[in-house]
Design an enzyme around this catalytic site. Sequence first.
Site, PDB file in Angstrom:
ATOM      1  N   TYR A 100      46.400  38.095  35.800  1.00 39.45           N
ATOM      2  CA  TYR A 100      46.415  36.908  36.628  1.00 39.45           C
ATOM      3  C   TYR A 100      45.813  35.593  35.921  1.00 39.45           C
ATOM      4  CZ  TYR A 100      47.166  39.535  41.130  1.00 39.45           C
ATOM      5  OH  TYR A 100      47.496  40.105  42.208  1.00 39.45           O
ATOM      6  N   HIS A 118      50.984  43.599  45.165  1.00 40.10           N
ATOM      7  CA  HIS A 118      51.424  42.603  44.512  1.00 40.10           C
ATOM      8  C   HIS A 118      52.886  42.492  44.247  1.00 40.10           C
ATOM      9  CE1 HIS A 118      51.709  39.712  41.278  1.00 40.10           C
ATOM     10  NE2 HIS A 118      52.713  40.511  40.555  1.00 40.10           N
ATOM     11  N   GLU A 128      55.537  39.825  33.710  1.00 39.81           N
ATOM     12  CA  GLU A 128      54.332  40.886  34.398  1.00 39.81           C
ATOM     13  C   GLU A 128      55.106  42.118  33.986  1.00 39.81           C
ATOM     14  OE1 GLU A 128      54.102  39.678  38.236  1.00 39.81           O
ATOM     15  OE2 GLU A 128      52.893  38.086  38.084  1.00 39.81           O
ATOM     16  N   LYS A 165      47.722  47.869  44.830  1.00 38.20           N
ATOM     17  CA  LYS A 165      46.494  47.549  44.473  1.00 38.20           C
ATOM     18  C   LYS A 165      45.317  48.567  44.679  1.00 38.20           C
ATOM     19  CE  LYS A 165      47.367  42.572  44.964  1.00 38.20           C
ATOM     20  NZ  LYS A 165      47.029  41.014  45.335  1.00 38.20           N
ATOM     21  N   ASN A 178      44.810  42.978  49.547  1.00 34.30           N
ATOM     22  CA  ASN A 178      45.974  42.855  50.612  1.00 34.30           C
ATOM     23  C   ASN A 178      47.042  43.954  50.119  1.00 34.30           C
ATOM     24  OD1 ASN A 178      46.489  41.459  48.241  1.00 34.30           O
ATOM     25  ND2 ASN A 178      46.836  39.430  49.194  1.00 34.30           N
TER      26      ASN A 178
END
Length: 139
Positions: free
Chosen positions: A49, A115, A126, A9, A112
């Site tokens: 998302y 993914h 995805e 990310k 975080n």
Amino acid sequence: MEQTLAIVKPDGVARKLIGEVIKRIEANDLNICAVKLIHMTKSQAQGFYAVHKERPFFNDLTDFMSSGPALVMILKGENAIAKWREMMGATNYKEAAQGTIRCEFATDIEKNVVHGSDAPETAAFETSYFFNAFERTAE
Ligand code: ATP
Ligand code: MG
């Protein structure tokens, strides 16, 4: 053999964690069959998302995911989906197991670092969201 989508990310790319993440992927016997650095638009992040569109954190999350470059990859290997999720650790880094990427590097429940797809159906959606057939030559 299973495939899954992995992302470093924008926080991970900005903090120069690409090498650290790829080192772990290779050490855990997952193969990278497609990879590129992209800077998502807000609407691309919203599409990615979309399952979370009713969640209170959706707007912040899609701002974050479109805030800078991210490294998107297709990983392949036995149990690749579960294996990569285990390497990432729990969504909330405070609950992530010792030794996982999120435990060691995440700074926030949102930021975080990585993914991973959570099921075969989401992995199929995805991986196709970011890569066309010509970009998946190692399949
Ligand atoms: P990802 O889908 O990014 O791999 P995940 O499957 O562990 O993570 P999800 O529940 O799908 O977790 O949430 C997607 C992302 O939204 C999280 O990784 C995190 O960046 C953000 N997020 C999740 N829950 C929260 C929350 N309560 N507050 C803020 N951000 C959150
Ligand atoms: Mg998820």
